[in-house]
Design an enzyme around this catalytic site. Structure first.
Site, PDB file in Angstrom:
ATOM      1  N   GLU A   1      78.816  32.808  -0.614  1.00 55.26           N
ATOM      2  CA  GLU A   1      80.089  33.518  -0.521  1.00 55.26           C
ATOM      3  C   GLU A   1      80.288  34.556  -1.636  1.00 55.26           C
ATOM      4  O   GLU A   1      81.304  34.541  -2.335  1.00 55.26           O
ATOM      5  CB  GLU A   1      81.248  32.504  -0.493  1.00 55.26           C
ATOM      6  CG  GLU A   1      81.149  31.566   0.697  1.00 55.26           C
ATOM      7  CD  GLU A   1      82.256  30.512   0.741  1.00 55.26           C
ATOM      8  OE1 GLU A   1      83.059  30.462  -0.209  1.00 55.26           O
ATOM      9  OE2 GLU A   1      82.309  29.753   1.724  1.00 55.26           O
TER      10      GLU A   1
ATOM     11  N   GLU B   1      77.263  26.975   9.224  1.00 59.71           N
ATOM     12  CA  GLU B   1      78.405  26.064   9.040  1.00 59.71           C
ATOM     13  C   GLU B   1      79.349  26.116  10.241  1.00 59.71           C
ATOM     14  O   GLU B   1      80.576  26.102  10.096  1.00 59.71           O
ATOM     15  CB  GLU B   1      79.165  26.417   7.754  1.00 59.71           C
ATOM     16  CG  GLU B   1      78.293  26.414   6.507  1.00 59.71           C
ATOM     17  CD  GLU B   1      79.062  26.680   5.225  1.00 59.71           C
ATOM     18  OE1 GLU B   1      80.299  26.459   5.219  1.00 59.71           O
ATOM     19  OE2 GLU B   1      78.439  27.097   4.236  1.00 59.71           O
TER      20      GLU B   1
END
Length: 344
Positions: A155, A270
């Site tokens: 991220e 994910e």
């Protein structure tokens, strides 16, 4: 469990679209169906759940080729105190994987939300790469027999107007934008044969900021490739949100092509779904979830560079996607008896 079967059949159907699987029969596992299409299927897991829930453990071992540790490999979990390394949970998961011939996806090395407090202070005060390097060089070789793929930087793309489009973090503050290249090179030295990834979220959303974030990611990939950084994979977290407008198929496909033409593999890392219309009957809710996942995977799996799909968990028995007070406030006339719509 009708919810699980509906969603499982959806995933089997997605694998079948490329691998010849009939999702209506008992058939193979999700991992076997995906493998017939030349891809991998896995799920994020937690050792504490696997230890105490036999049904969950059996389902994970049957369905999955790869296991992604939800928390066990994160820096804050392993080295909460400087120099004191706690591998017990991750070692137990690794032993389970070895026993049942599963692979581990290495999640994650550098993430702004899982840095030990001592390391945050150390980076701010001394700007010393040493602790980062020692952590990477300790963890990656320990599980080298199981882990062919690592999320090296998790991220990194800003959700606002960050420096060079990168998320404000202790890594960025201490080492500047070049910390990503540096992390990849450190990881390559620690695990010369592993595939190395940058992993991030939200690229399937059709919002102004996420359009900016897609451009930022592509620019970062170009800069890293130009610098000769050892990058192999882009991980798309794919936390689908039914309350947020999704990118049209043609624009999503074009974005995936931009990644693929750079010579990078794509992994869905994910995948899960946050629902929106909680008062609907369970079957209707499942239909909406299934349709959202199908429309997304139809595009993603049509891209040959996509090599795997990992769901963030295998059952809504265990989910980080809790129904929040804000969710419930949108439906003031429901659940007055103190019940709830359940997990996503």
């Amino acid at each position: 469990m009708p919810h699980a079967m509906t969603r499982r059949r959806l995933l089997l159907g997605a694998a079948a679209s490329l691998g010849g699987r009939d999702p209506t029969g008992p058939g193979p596992s999700l991992a076997q169906a995906a493998r017939r299409a030349g891809r991998d299927y896995g799920a994020a897991v937690r050792m504490d759940y696997l230890r105490r829930d036999a049904d969950y453990r059996r389902a994970v071992l049957f369905e999955c080729a790869t296991l992604t540790p939800e928390v066990e490999l994160k820096w804050a979990a392993i080295e909460a105190e400087r120099g004191v390394l706690t591998f017990s949970e991750m070692d137990e998961l690794a032993d389970l994987a070895r026993t049942h011939r599963k692979r581990i996806d290495g999640h994650t090395l550098l993430w702004h939300a899982s840095i030990p407090a001592w390391a945050v202070s150390d980076m701010a005060e001394r700007r010393d790469w040493g602790p980062v390097s020692r952590y990477i060089q300790t963890v990656m070789p320990r599980y080298a027999d199981l882990t062919a793929r690592w999320d090296v930087v998790n991220e990194p793309i800003a959700e606002d107007h960050g420096v060079d489009g990168l998320r404000a973090s202790p890594f960025l503050a201490a080492f500047g934008p070049d910390y990503i290249r540096r992390a990849l090179e450190t990881a390559r030295a620690a695990a010369p044969h592993a595939k190395l990834a940058i992993n991030d979220f939200g690229f399937e959303r059709d919002t102004p900021i996420d359009e900016v974030r897609r451009r930022r990611l592509l620019r970062l990939l170009g800069d890293l490739i130009k610098a000769g950084a050892p990058l192999d994979i882009v991980g798309l977290e794919s936390h689908l949100d039914l309350g947020v407008k999704r990118l049209p198929a043609e624009r999503l496909a074009a974005f995936l092509r931009e990644i693929a033409v750079r010579g990078l593999a794509i992994h869905v890392t994910e995948l899960d779904v946050k629902e929106a219309d909680y008062p609907l009957p369970a079957t209707r809710r499942d239909e909406r979830v299934a349709q959202a996942v199908k429309s997304y995977l139809d595009v993603v799996l049509a891209q040959p560079a996509t090599r795997s799909v990992t769901t963030w968990g295998l059952t809504d028995r265990y989910s980080w996607l809790e129904v929040t007070p804000a969710d419930l406030a949108r439906f003031p006339n429901d659940w007055k008896d103190g019940s709830s719509p359940g997990l996503n």
